[in-house]
Design a protein around this motif. Structure first.
Motif, short mmCIF file in Angstrom:
data_model
loop_
_atom_site.label_atom_id
_atom_site.label_comp_id
_atom_site.label_asym_id
_atom_site.label_seq_id
_atom_site.Cartn_x
_atom_site.Cartn_y
_atom_site.Cartn_z
N GLY A 41 32.58 32.74 38.99
CA GLY A 41 34.19 32.43 38.67
C GLY A 41 34.43 32.43 37.43
O GLY A 41 33.62 31.95 36.37
N PRO A 42 35.75 32.62 36.86
CA PRO A 42 36.21 32.36 35.67
C PRO A 42 35.86 30.96 34.98
O PRO A 42 35.96 30.88 33.95
CB PRO A 42 37.73 33.07 35.71
CG PRO A 42 37.84 33.66 36.77
CD PRO A 42 36.82 33.25 38.01
N ARG A 111 37.96 43.33 37.07
CA ARG A 111 38.25 42.50 38.66
C ARG A 111 36.56 42.47 39.08
O ARG A 111 35.59 43.20 38.94
CB ARG A 111 38.94 43.63 39.52
CG ARG A 111 40.36 43.58 38.99
CD ARG A 111 41.36 44.40 39.83
NE ARG A 111 41.20 43.96 41.27
CZ ARG A 111 42.39 43.06 41.55
NH1 ARG A 111 43.19 42.71 40.52
NH2 ARG A 111 42.55 42.62 42.83
N SER A 131 39.30 41.74 43.50
CA SER A 131 39.88 40.55 43.38
C SER A 131 39.93 40.09 42.16
O SER A 131 38.86 40.47 41.22
CB SER A 131 39.21 39.42 44.30
OG SER A 131 39.59 38.09 43.88
N ASP A 133 40.20 36.99 41.24
CA ASP A 133 40.02 35.45 41.32
C ASP A 133 39.03 34.86 42.09
O ASP A 133 38.74 33.84 42.24
CB ASP A 133 41.25 34.57 41.17
CG ASP A 133 42.07 34.87 42.82
OD1 ASP A 133 41.38 35.66 43.39
OD2 ASP A 133 42.97 34.56 42.73
N ARG A 375 37.59 30.79 31.53
CA ARG A 375 38.73 30.17 31.11
C ARG A 375 38.70 28.56 30.54
O ARG A 375 37.60 28.04 30.92
CB ARG A 375 39.63 30.11 32.41
CG ARG A 375 40.32 31.38 32.67
CD ARG A 375 41.38 31.34 34.04
NE ARG A 375 41.65 32.45 34.58
CZ ARG A 375 41.74 32.73 35.74
NH1 ARG A 375 41.47 31.80 36.61
NH2 ARG A 375 42.07 33.95 36.13
#
Length: 375
Positions: A41-42, A111, A131, A133, A375
């Motif tokens: 994930g991010p 994405r 998606s 996220d 992030r």
């Protein structure tokens, strides 16, 4: 291509144990958990997307965070359901399901794309969702295959599974950049009409199911991601060759870019296939092998394992909903020429093995492949 470039390079698969088992208190998992997708994930965490099987072979795609201990996957934290069967191509009168997801981060789209099997009224069919996220998914729809006069067959007639999306454009048959999807059509139509039997495309040298690739022009997909579901220029990639894949071969993990080519951990099936059945074949054995595809022509196999990397040997792989199955579906690059592969164990639970990848003769040493920005 050597007899077995992977064996010559010292590739090994070391089991890491069971990562996820069914929760006996959750009816959504009464029939097992298996065949997951995975993605970073991010936030840098690894997320698993298991197939959750309820009674009646009704499947959902779950969402879980992988827990690590000393750098090894040690279990999961369940986070709910990512995709529920809801549409016409995912439901039939006896139930339905969304099955066997694979997750690919596509940088040019910004994405994640999930390929999965929708079990609808006409059997298994490939579908896509996307998606930003990993939590909220938007269906792109079922995949459609354009008629190819050279093939003289309509691929939309056939059940299809095991779709794997390349994460970046590759050269298409016309030399232009294209997104490519590996898939595994099945030519036996007797499940729908016993009089039809096996009806492969005319001129196919071998009617046993194998790995195919189809393309969508990159400029069209970048303008509208829905074009990922509109595929053309269908080409054969690999057919069964070895005794451990004598019945059929199919894609396993999404293509992983190494310096020497595109790595796909695939599955081979040996044993007796019962005509008219498209799932739960009782007299077969699933094993895992490896393919390396040419980055300039993904229909060309540069290297192929002559012996399985992993085969059903442990009790949890030999005993379960479907006996004698190891089914690789997810790969997490770890750096330093290593990757963790997550796989279904006898259609009942999920295991992992660590793949150590030496230098394949004729290609540079494999390196870490990037994921989404953190992030």
């Amino acid at each position: 291509m050597t007899a077995d470039a992977f064996e010559a390079a010292g590739w090994t698969a070391r089991r890491l144990g069971v990562v996820m088992e069914p929760d006996p208190g959750d009816p959504r998992e009464a029939g097992g958990v298996c065949n997951p997708g995975c993605a970073r994930g991010p936030d840098g965490e690894l997320y698993l997307f298991p197939r959750l099987v309820a009674r009646g072979n009704y499947s959902r795609v779950g969402l879980a965070r992988v827990r690590f201990q000393d750098g090894l996957p040690a279990g999961v934290e369940r986070l709910g359901v990512a995709l529920e069967p809801e549409t016409q191509w995912e439901l039939h009168r006896g139930g339905g399901g969304v099955e066997d997801p694979r997750i690919t981060w596509v940088p040019t789209l910004g994405r994640y794309v999930m390929t999965y099997t929708g079990w609808g009224p006409l059997g298994p069919r490939i579908a896509l969702a996307s998606s930003a996220d990993l939590e909220h998914w938007e269906r792109l729809g079922p995949v459609g295959f354009a008629f190819d006069p050279a093939l003289r067959a309509d691929l939309n007639l056939y059940p299809n599974k095991d779709a794997l999306l390349f994460p970046e454009p590759v050269p298409g048959p016309d030399g232009e950049p294209a997104f490519a999807l590996l898939h595994r059509p099945m030519w036996d139509l007797s499940w729908a009409n016993p009089a039809e039997g096996e009806t492969p495309p005319p001129g196919l040298p071998d009617p046993r199911p194998g790995i195919w690739v189809s393309f969508a022009p990159a400029k069209e997909v970048l303008a509208d991601p829905l074009h990922l579901t509109r595929l053309r220029d269908h080409r054969l990639v690999a057919l069964p060759e070895r005794p451990w894949e004598a019945a059929k071969v199919g894609g396993g993990t999404p293509p992983l870019r190494l310096d020497g080519g595109w790595l796909v951990i695939h599955h081979g099936v040996a044993g007796q296939l019962t005509p008219g059945r498209v799932e739960h074949q009782p007299a077969v054995r699933y094993t895992a092998g490896a393919l390396l595809l040419d980055p300039e022509d993904v229909t060309r196999v540069l290297a192929r394992s002559s012996e399985p990397l992993l085969e059903p040997e442990e009790p949890g792989e030999r005993e379960g909903v479907v006996a004698n199955v190891v089914f690789p579906t997810a790969i997490d690059p770890r750096g330093d020429g290593q990757a963790d592969v997550y796989y279904g164990m006898a259609d009942a639970r999920i295991g992992a093995f660590r793949l150590s990848m030496g230098r394949v003769p004729g290609s540079p040493r494999p390196g870490r492949v990037g994921g989404p920005p953190r992030r």
